[in-house]
Design an enzyme around this catalytic site. Sequence first.
Site, short mmCIF file in Angstrom:
data_model
loop_
_atom_site.label_atom_id
_atom_site.label_comp_id
_atom_site.label_asym_id
_atom_site.label_seq_id
_atom_site.Cartn_x
_atom_site.Cartn_y
_atom_site.Cartn_z
N LYS A 40 -41.37 -37.24 48.89
CA LYS A 40 -42.75 -36.79 49.16
C LYS A 40 -42.71 -35.69 50.21
CE LYS A 40 -45.03 -41.22 48.24
NZ LYS A 40 -45.88 -42.29 48.78
N SER B 288 -53.55 -42.75 50.29
CA SER B 288 -53.55 -41.57 51.17
C SER B 288 -53.72 -40.28 50.38
CB SER B 288 -52.25 -41.51 51.97
OG SER B 288 -52.10 -42.66 52.76
N ARG C 226 -52.36 -53.33 45.44
CA ARG C 226 -53.75 -52.97 45.16
C ARG C 226 -54.16 -53.34 43.75
NH1 ARG C 226 -52.41 -47.23 47.61
NH2 ARG C 226 -50.48 -48.01 46.73
N HIS D 259 -54.52 -49.51 54.71
CA HIS D 259 -53.34 -49.90 55.51
C HIS D 259 -53.74 -50.84 56.64
CE1 HIS D 259 -51.56 -45.82 54.17
NE2 HIS D 259 -50.81 -46.73 53.60
P1 ADP Z 1 -45.36 -45.77 50.19
O1 ADP Z 1 -45.03 -44.34 49.99
O2 ADP Z 1 -44.22 -46.61 50.71
O3 ADP Z 1 -46.10 -46.45 49.07
P2 ADP Z 1 -47.90 -45.79 51.55
O4 ADP Z 1 -48.19 -45.29 52.92
O5 ADP Z 1 -48.59 -45.12 50.41
O6 ADP Z 1 -46.34 -45.73 51.43
O7 ADP Z 1 -48.18 -47.34 51.48
C1 ADP Z 1 -47.54 -48.25 52.32
C2 ADP Z 1 -47.88 -49.67 51.91
O8 ADP Z 1 -49.27 -49.89 52.08
C3 ADP Z 1 -47.60 -49.97 50.43
O9 ADP Z 1 -47.21 -51.31 50.33
C4 ADP Z 1 -48.92 -49.77 49.78
O10 ADP Z 1 -49.05 -50.56 48.61
C5 ADP Z 1 -49.85 -50.28 50.86
N1 ADP Z 1 -51.18 -49.68 50.75
C6 ADP Z 1 -51.52 -48.38 50.76
N2 ADP Z 1 -52.85 -48.22 50.60
C7 ADP Z 1 -53.35 -49.48 50.48
C8 ADP Z 1 -54.65 -50.01 50.24
N3 ADP Z 1 -55.70 -49.22 50.08
N4 ADP Z 1 -54.77 -51.33 50.16
C9 ADP Z 1 -53.68 -52.13 50.28
N5 ADP Z 1 -52.44 -51.72 50.47
C10 ADP Z 1 -52.27 -50.41 50.57
#
Ligand code: ADP
Length: 164
Positions: free
Chosen positions: A41, A131, A93, A17
């Site tokens: 979630k 996460s 990703r 993030h």
């Molecule tokens: P959501 O439930 O909306 O996917 P996340 O917190 O999992 O929320 O992710 C928020 C954003 O950050 C999304 O666009 C996700 O693709 C991006 N993201 C999460 N982890 C990574 C990572 N390791 N590298 C790049 N982008 C990421």
Amino acid sequence: MKRALYPGTFDPITNGHLDILKRALQLFDQIVVTVAVNPKKTPLFSMEERIELIQDVLKHEIGNNRVEVEGFGGLLIDFARKKKACAIIRGLRAVSDFEYELQMALMNRRLADEVITVFLMPHENYSYLNSTIVKEVARLGGDVSDFVPPQVKEALLKKLNASD
Ligand code: ADP
């Protein structure tokens, strides 16, 4: 002044993030990290805890006033309009992210043509990071130091010990 939303669950914020956030700061003047109430979630950290953790991490990792953190539970484009944001940042990703992200981006465009979804790719070191997997590794006693900032590691250990 160009402002973008960076929405997500952030349960908890990871180095992936942060990588996306730093890239977005090169393109936009202000970023609103928008912490989503996601009814699909069940987060490990409450909304307040997720916001506090992000603020704490930002203080150490970014240290400028170009990033705000806010919780939000409604329709994202309503929040984009309210905050006068011209863009929504999402991280891509791998191909597996693509289908869902395309649907969301096209739906959001249909709802608000003026808000542009911008996809950014993280450094390849973070392309497998999410996460959920970080929480799983921490729960099983693995070292998550390479995947999350120190404040998050500490919060994870505390939370997991408390729930044992
Ligand atoms: P959501 O439930 O909306 O996917 P996340 O917190 O999992 O929320 O992710 C928020 C954003 O950050 C999304 O666009 C996700 O693709 C991006 N993201 C999460 N982890 C990574 C990572 N390791 N590298 C790049 N982008 C990421």
